[in-house]
Design a protein around this motif. Structure first.
Motif, short mmCIF file in Angstrom:
data_model
loop_
_atom_site.label_atom_id
_atom_site.label_comp_id
_atom_site.label_asym_id
_atom_site.label_seq_id
_atom_site.Cartn_x
_atom_site.Cartn_y
_atom_site.Cartn_z
N PRO A 37 1.12 -1.20 0.04
CA PRO A 37 -0.05 0.19 -0.01
C PRO A 37 0.74 1.44 -0.14
O PRO A 37 0.32 2.00 -0.74
CB PRO A 37 -0.71 0.06 1.04
N GLY A 38 1.89 1.05 0.50
CA GLY A 38 2.77 2.43 0.64
C GLY A 38 3.84 2.58 -1.37
O GLY A 38 3.47 4.04 -1.12
N ILE A 39 3.14 1.81 -2.23
CA ILE A 39 3.63 2.28 -3.01
C ILE A 39 2.65 2.70 -4.17
O ILE A 39 2.00 1.86 -4.18
CB ILE A 39 4.61 0.82 -3.48
N VAL A 40 3.39 3.56 -4.85
CA VAL A 40 1.80 4.35 -5.51
C VAL A 40 1.42 3.95 -6.96
O VAL A 40 0.97 4.13 -7.31
CB VAL A 40 2.53 6.01 -5.84
N LEU A 41 2.43 2.86 -7.65
CA LEU A 41 2.71 2.56 -8.33
C LEU A 41 2.10 1.88 -9.03
O LEU A 41 1.17 0.22 -7.95
CB LEU A 41 4.46 1.72 -9.33
N ASP A 42 0.61 1.49 -10.27
CA ASP A 42 0.29 0.49 -9.95
C ASP A 42 0.69 -1.13 -10.56
O ASP A 42 2.09 -1.05 -10.40
CB ASP A 42 -0.99 0.69 -11.31
N ASP A 43 0.04 -2.09 -10.30
CA ASP A 43 0.32 -3.01 -10.55
C ASP A 43 1.69 -3.85 -12.36
O ASP A 43 2.53 -4.30 -11.79
CB ASP A 43 -0.48 -4.50 -10.35
N ALA A 44 1.02 -2.88 -13.24
CA ALA A 44 2.25 -3.04 -14.17
C ALA A 44 2.74 -2.23 -13.96
O ALA A 44 4.37 -2.91 -14.30
CB ALA A 44 1.34 -2.90 -15.27
N ALA A 45 3.03 -1.33 -13.43
CA ALA A 45 4.29 -0.46 -13.27
C ALA A 45 5.33 -0.95 -12.40
O ALA A 45 6.48 -1.37 -13.18
CB ALA A 45 3.91 1.15 -13.02
N LEU A 46 4.90 -0.98 -11.67
CA LEU A 46 5.59 -2.06 -10.28
C LEU A 46 6.38 -2.88 -11.40
O LEU A 46 7.26 -3.24 -10.76
CB LEU A 46 4.30 -2.27 -9.12
N GLU A 47 5.52 -4.40 -12.21
CA GLU A 47 6.21 -5.17 -13.04
C GLU A 47 7.21 -4.67 -13.01
O GLU A 47 8.60 -5.10 -13.12
CB GLU A 47 5.26 -6.27 -13.44
N ARG A 48 7.20 -3.71 -14.15
CA ARG A 48 8.42 -2.92 -15.16
C ARG A 48 9.63 -2.36 -14.35
O ARG A 48 10.34 -2.40 -14.56
CB ARG A 48 7.29 -2.38 -16.16
N GLU A 49 8.94 -1.94 -12.91
CA GLU A 49 10.47 -1.43 -12.27
C GLU A 49 11.14 -2.46 -11.99
O GLU A 49 11.89 -2.44 -11.76
CB GLU A 49 9.46 -0.55 -10.91
N LEU A 50 10.56 -3.81 -11.18
CA LEU A 50 10.92 -4.81 -10.47
C LEU A 50 11.59 -4.85 -11.56
O LEU A 50 12.82 -6.12 -11.16
CB LEU A 50 10.14 -5.94 -10.22
N ASP A 51 11.49 -5.36 -12.47
CA ASP A 51 12.22 -5.81 -13.76
C ASP A 51 14.03 -4.97 -14.30
O ASP A 51 14.83 -6.00 -14.14
CB ASP A 51 11.69 -5.76 -15.36
N HIS A 52 13.62 -3.56 -14.12
CA HIS A 52 14.83 -2.64 -13.93
C HIS A 52 15.52 -2.92 -12.57
O HIS A 52 16.95 -2.62 -12.84
CB HIS A 52 14.33 -1.50 -14.60
N ILE A 53 14.78 -2.72 -11.30
CA ILE A 53 15.69 -3.05 -10.12
C ILE A 53 16.44 -4.56 -10.02
O ILE A 53 16.68 -4.16 -8.95
CB ILE A 53 15.21 -2.11 -9.18
N THR A 54 15.89 -5.77 -10.22
CA THR A 54 15.89 -6.50 -9.57
C THR A 54 17.28 -7.58 -9.76
O THR A 54 17.17 -6.86 -11.12
CB THR A 54 14.77 -7.71 -9.87
#
Length: 266
Positions: A37-54
């Motif tokens: 809940p503390g993360i403002v990205l929607d699910d699709a944007a969060l998955e994209r961010e995880l692709d880049h940051i992981t």
């Protein structure tokens, strides 16, 4: 009484006489439900961010290396994404990455977009995730010191072939393998062993695009018996970017890491 939450990390035992800890802090994509809940990205944007940051597949590289090594190293693996907390950041004003919203608790993404709202209090995440991790890693290093008289922390990371907007030092070389060092904790013999071990994987560079090593603060700058080296692997050498499957390069890298473990274990 509410039971304690399970730890978000795992210490996987190695040989009792091994001084080596393979530290894998950024391989997970897992974000606990209480954190989401503390993360403002929607699910699709969060998955994209995880692709880049992981640092995708680095836990598998460390696991395979541990299986190949003559003397099994210990492994300390973060089971939570670095979007929960980044255990390798300073939780205070010493952290230079805080300038781009990527201190111990990230407020910005790899593309400098909002991840958490401005004014978010990082303390609950620091208390729940960061401090227990730091204590456990401190204990793991202390245990190796007590058992073998020394400890060697090898950080296993990866980085993208092309720089991302959050990188503060992304203009320099991006070799297949970047070795991050510390003037106090990276002895010349450890660096030489790493260069030799990873030579079959391509050119090895030094402290570019990422520098430094991880040493628990109780030992940092104080105990030379704690040696440390960061191994940063360029992702296009072993996987499809961003966030895709591993390729055949992963076996070569695991073998090189195992060779490094054997060299420093001797």
């Amino acid at each position: 009484m509410t039971p304690a939450a399970p730890p978000s990390f795992a210490l996987l035992p190695g040989a009792g006489t091994s001084p080596v800890i393979l530290h894998v802090p950024h391989s997970s994509r897992e974000i606990p439900a209480e954190v989401r809940p503390g993360i403002v990205l929607d699910d699709a944007a969060l998955e994209r961010e995880l692709d880049h940051i992981t640092d995708a597949h680095t836990a598998e590289i460390a696991e395979a290396a541990a299986g190949l090594a003559g003397l099994t190293p210990w492994r300390f693996v973060n089971r939570a994404s670095r979007l929960v907390v980044d255990p390798e950041r300073f939780p205070d004003e010493r952290e230079e990455m805080a300038a781009v919203g990527m201190g111990a608790v990230y407020t910005r993404t790899t593309h400098r977009e909002v991840l958490r709202a401005d004014g978010t209090d990082p303390e609950p995440l620091i208390e729940r995730y960061f401090r227990p991790y730091a204590r456990a890693m401190t204990d793991a290093v202390a245990d190796r010191l007590a058992a073998t008289g020394r400890a060697v922390v090898i950080d296993v990371h990866s980085y993208p072939a092309e720089p991302l907007p959050y990188e503060l030092h992304g203009a320099g070389p991006r070799p297949p393998v970047c070795l991050g060092t510390d003037a106090f904790h990276t002895p010349p013999a450890l660096l030489a062993a790493a260069r030799e071990a990873f030579a079959p994987c391509g050119e090895t560079g030094l402290d570019s695009p990422f520098s430094g090593t991880y040493v628990p603060l109780d030992f940092y700058g104080k105990r030379a018996e704690v040696a440390a080296l960061m191994v940063e692997i360029r992702r296009d050498t072993y996987m499809t970017e961003p966030g895709g499957p591993a390729g055949p390069g992963i076996s070569r890298l695991a073998g090189a890491l195992a060779e490094l473990v054997d060299a420093v274990s001797r």
